[in-house]
Design a protein around this motif. Structure first.
Motif, short mmCIF file in Angstrom:
data_model
loop_
_atom_site.label_atom_id
_atom_site.label_comp_id
_atom_site.label_asym_id
_atom_site.label_seq_id
_atom_site.Cartn_x
_atom_site.Cartn_y
_atom_site.Cartn_z
N ASP A 153 44.41 -45.66 -141.60
CA ASP A 153 44.58 -47.11 -140.74
C ASP A 153 44.71 -48.04 -141.17
O ASP A 153 45.07 -49.08 -140.99
CB ASP A 153 43.11 -46.69 -140.33
CG ASP A 153 42.77 -45.24 -138.86
OD1 ASP A 153 43.91 -45.13 -139.04
OD2 ASP A 153 41.28 -45.29 -138.97
N LYS A 154 44.16 -48.57 -142.61
CA LYS A 154 44.98 -49.27 -143.36
C LYS A 154 45.92 -50.06 -142.91
O LYS A 154 46.71 -50.77 -142.62
CB LYS A 154 43.78 -49.98 -144.44
CG LYS A 154 44.45 -51.19 -145.28
CD LYS A 154 43.69 -51.08 -146.76
CE LYS A 154 44.73 -51.64 -147.65
NZ LYS A 154 45.63 -51.88 -148.69
N ASN A 169 48.41 -50.27 -139.69
CA ASN A 169 47.44 -51.55 -139.01
C ASN A 169 47.79 -52.76 -140.11
O ASN A 169 48.46 -53.60 -139.33
CB ASN A 169 46.30 -51.64 -138.80
CG ASN A 169 45.71 -50.50 -137.55
OD1 ASN A 169 46.27 -50.30 -136.51
ND2 ASN A 169 44.84 -49.69 -138.02
N ASP A 170 49.03 -52.84 -141.11
CA ASP A 170 49.36 -53.69 -141.54
C ASP A 170 50.90 -54.10 -141.29
O ASP A 170 51.37 -53.32 -141.61
CB ASP A 170 49.56 -52.90 -143.06
CG ASP A 170 49.99 -54.17 -144.54
OD1 ASP A 170 50.39 -55.34 -143.75
OD2 ASP A 170 49.73 -53.59 -145.24
N PRO A 171 50.67 -55.53 -140.39
CA PRO A 171 52.14 -55.98 -139.60
C PRO A 171 52.60 -55.53 -140.75
O PRO A 171 54.60 -55.94 -140.75
CB PRO A 171 50.83 -57.14 -139.63
CG PRO A 171 50.16 -57.54 -140.25
CD PRO A 171 49.31 -56.23 -140.25
N SER A 180 54.38 -44.27 -137.54
CA SER A 180 52.46 -43.36 -136.79
C SER A 180 53.14 -42.54 -136.00
O SER A 180 53.71 -42.32 -134.84
CB SER A 180 51.68 -44.01 -135.79
OG SER A 180 50.99 -44.23 -135.85
#
Length: 87
Positions: free
Chosen positions: A42-43, A46-48, A55
């Motif tokens: 998840d980290k 979600n890292d831009p 995903s």
């Protein structure tokens, strides 16, 4: 495994732009390895700044897995080797 270590192991030189992207930290998830990636999925998702983060049902090979699979590519990567590849 770092991008430079991967280059040494498989005997290629990736384009300068790849190294510039790598130096931003955008490929951190690729060098994490499968176990660390799964634990922190998840980290990374979600890292831009994550480069090539998908995903979906498939995931690119982690750096540590590429050397074992490289033989199946038939040596098709020729960046920066003077063989007409992208440099």
């Amino acid at each position: 495994m770092t991008l430079s270590e991967l280059e040494s192991i498989i005997g290629v030189k990736f384009p300068k732009k790849w190294h510039e992207i790598y130096n931003t930290g955008a490929m951190e998830w690729l060098e994490a390895g499968v176990g660390v990636f799964r634990k922190n999925r998840d980290k990374y998702l979600n890292d831009p700044k994550a480069f090539l983060m998908l995903s979906c049902d498939c995931e690119p090979l982690m750096f540590e897995k590429i050397p074992g699979r490289f033989g199946g590519c038939g040596g098709g990567i020729s960046w920066g080797t003077g063989n007409g590849g992208v440099g």
